[in-house]
Write an enzyme that holds these catalytic residues in place. Structure first.
Site, short mmCIF file in Angstrom:
data_model
loop_
_atom_site.label_atom_id
_atom_site.label_comp_id
_atom_site.label_asym_id
_atom_site.label_seq_id
_atom_site.Cartn_x
_atom_site.Cartn_y
_atom_site.Cartn_z
N ASP A 196 5.77 -2.90 3.46
CA ASP A 196 4.54 -3.09 4.24
C ASP A 196 3.66 -1.85 4.10
O ASP A 196 3.05 -1.38 5.07
CB ASP A 196 4.84 -3.40 5.71
CG ASP A 196 3.61 -3.89 6.48
OD1 ASP A 196 2.57 -4.16 5.84
OD2 ASP A 196 3.69 -3.99 7.71
N ARG A 203 -5.65 -3.04 -0.66
CA ARG A 203 -6.96 -2.81 -0.04
C ARG A 203 -8.17 -3.09 -0.93
O ARG A 203 -9.30 -2.86 -0.48
CB ARG A 203 -7.06 -1.36 0.46
CG ARG A 203 -5.96 -0.91 1.40
CD ARG A 203 -5.89 -1.75 2.65
NE ARG A 203 -5.05 -1.13 3.69
CZ ARG A 203 -4.55 -1.77 4.72
NH1 ARG A 203 -4.78 -3.08 4.86
NH2 ARG A 203 -3.84 -1.14 5.63
#
Length: 402
Positions: free
Chosen positions: A290, A51
């Site tokens: 993931d 992120r």
């Protein structure tokens, strides 16, 4: 350390170089004679979302790699759905600078296939080759067949891999969980299995045509496994991954809670069993998490309105050990192969020096409040698991210690 403690160093003919010093491995650990302790090579996850840059309120390179170390991982590959998207050398170097400054383990950055992950024009594939782990538009499928073919041809020439999130949005129809029994019973819009396996079939055809090394992300449907199995028989240079939640959960486990919402969604029990079969017969090559952290607010809006994505890097090994190894579905050696050896071999990640120490006999209850990740949304919350990471060592440095 009590001399009667059962401490074993993992051995595999597939990784003969792994031979850490046992004394160093258990140094500073308090163990009892009842503990069953294993030293494994550091795990590698080729599919995480860190992120940063752009969304540091969800996760940072620092918090994400600390969480990875707690999960036994010493190498991760970071997906490119960032701001700015790493679609040029300039943008990729922005991410690399943060990795250099803050990562506590190895982080390999993906570059995007298309500019801004918009699927309209190719990114600077040639220019980024020196820095990119591989190329992916993860989070989005590449809708244009011509663009994907061109990307594969360029990657093939550069000796790089295309790593694809396979999703045909024209077949999603506004869905947000699997188009199965739970969706029908509770009035939810479903995501069809075809939205995953149809673009996989297209890209396998392109991979066969171009000779490009191709990797399929987060496989979740039985049809996907079958088309990949067929392509491998035909000699296509393809590998694929699935994630712990697709191996251990199905749509019968769904609750009206955002922590059960991810993309692709939890599928049917039949699909879950096909994932396991694919692992056992070698069609599914590796397990990736993931790991996709979001803020509390983004995940607190129920199944329909919460953001897609759950965290998983701190529970991956324990969930798989508890759910697959302990019941005898998978051997411990096979699990480590899926978490370390297979991703390392396929993606060229160095193996054999880093290690992680686990107490397999220790039981715990998954409590997201204890996560080092900023993301707390996990479908495994409240579950009892066996296997606690005691220590992770990367490049000779202890990066996690209980």
């Amino acid at each position: 350390m009590n001399e009667n403690t059962r401490v074993k160093i993992f051995k595999s003919a597939l990784l003969p170089s792994f031979s850490p010093d046992l004394t160093a491995c258990v140094k500073d650990l308090t163990l009892s004679e009842k503990d069953e302790v294993f030293v494994f090579p550091g795990f590698a996850d080729v599919h995480v979302h860190l992120r940063e840059p752009g969304f540091s309120y969800k996760e940072t390179i620092l918090s994400g790699t600390m969480a990875a170390a707690r999960g036994g991982y010493t190498a991760v590959a970071a997906m490119p759905n960032l701001s700015p998207v790493p679609d040029s050398v300039e943008h990729l170097k922005e991410e690399l600078a943060i990795i250099e400054k803050d990562a506590v383990i190895d982080v390999y950055p993906y570059a995007s296939i298309t500019v801004g992950e918009k699927g309209e024009a190719l990114s600077d594939i040639e220019g980024m080759a020196e820095y990119a782990f591989a190329y992916s538009d993860d989070g989005k499928g590449v809708a244009s067949e011509n663009l994907m073919r061109e990307a594969m041809l360029k990657a093939k020439k550069l000796g790089k891999m295309i790593v694809a999130h396979e999703e045909d949005l024209t077949l999603v129809n506004g869905g947000y969980i699997h188009a199965g029994a739970y969706a029908k019973a509770h009035g939810h819009k479903g995501i069809s299995s075809e939205s995953e396996w149809a673009p996989i079939a297209r890209d396998l055809r392109l991979a066969k045509e171009t000779g490009c090394a191709f990797h399929v992300c987060h496989v979740s449907t039985k049809e996907s496994v079958e088309v990949i199995r067929k392509a491998k028989r035909e000699g296509v240079n393809v590998t694929c991954e699935t994630a712990p939640h697709y191996l251990l959960l199905s749509d019968k486990d769904l609750k009206e809670d955002g922590r059960f919402k991810m993309n692709p969604p939890l599928r049917s029990e039949e699909d879950r069993l096909a994932m396991i079969e694919g692992i056992l017969d070698g069609t599914v090559d590796m397990i990736a998490t993931d790991h996709a952290p979001h803020s509390y607010e983004e995940k607190a809006k129920g199944l329909e309105k919460s953001a897609f994505g759950v965290v998983g890097i701190e529970t991956a090994f324990a969930s798989l050990y508890t759910g697959l190894v302990k019941p005898g579905i998978l051997s411990l050696e096979k699990l480590v192969e899926l978490l370390t050896i297979a991703p390392g071999k396929r993606f060229g990640i160095p193996m054999g020096e880093d290690y992680t120490v686990w107490n397999l006999s220790k039981e715990f209850t998954v409590d997201p409040a204890e996560f080092l990740s900023k993301g707390k949304a996990t479908p495994f919350e409240g579950m009892k698991m066996n296997g606690v990471c005691l220590k992770t060592v990367h490049n000779g440095q202890t990066v996690y210690h209980i």
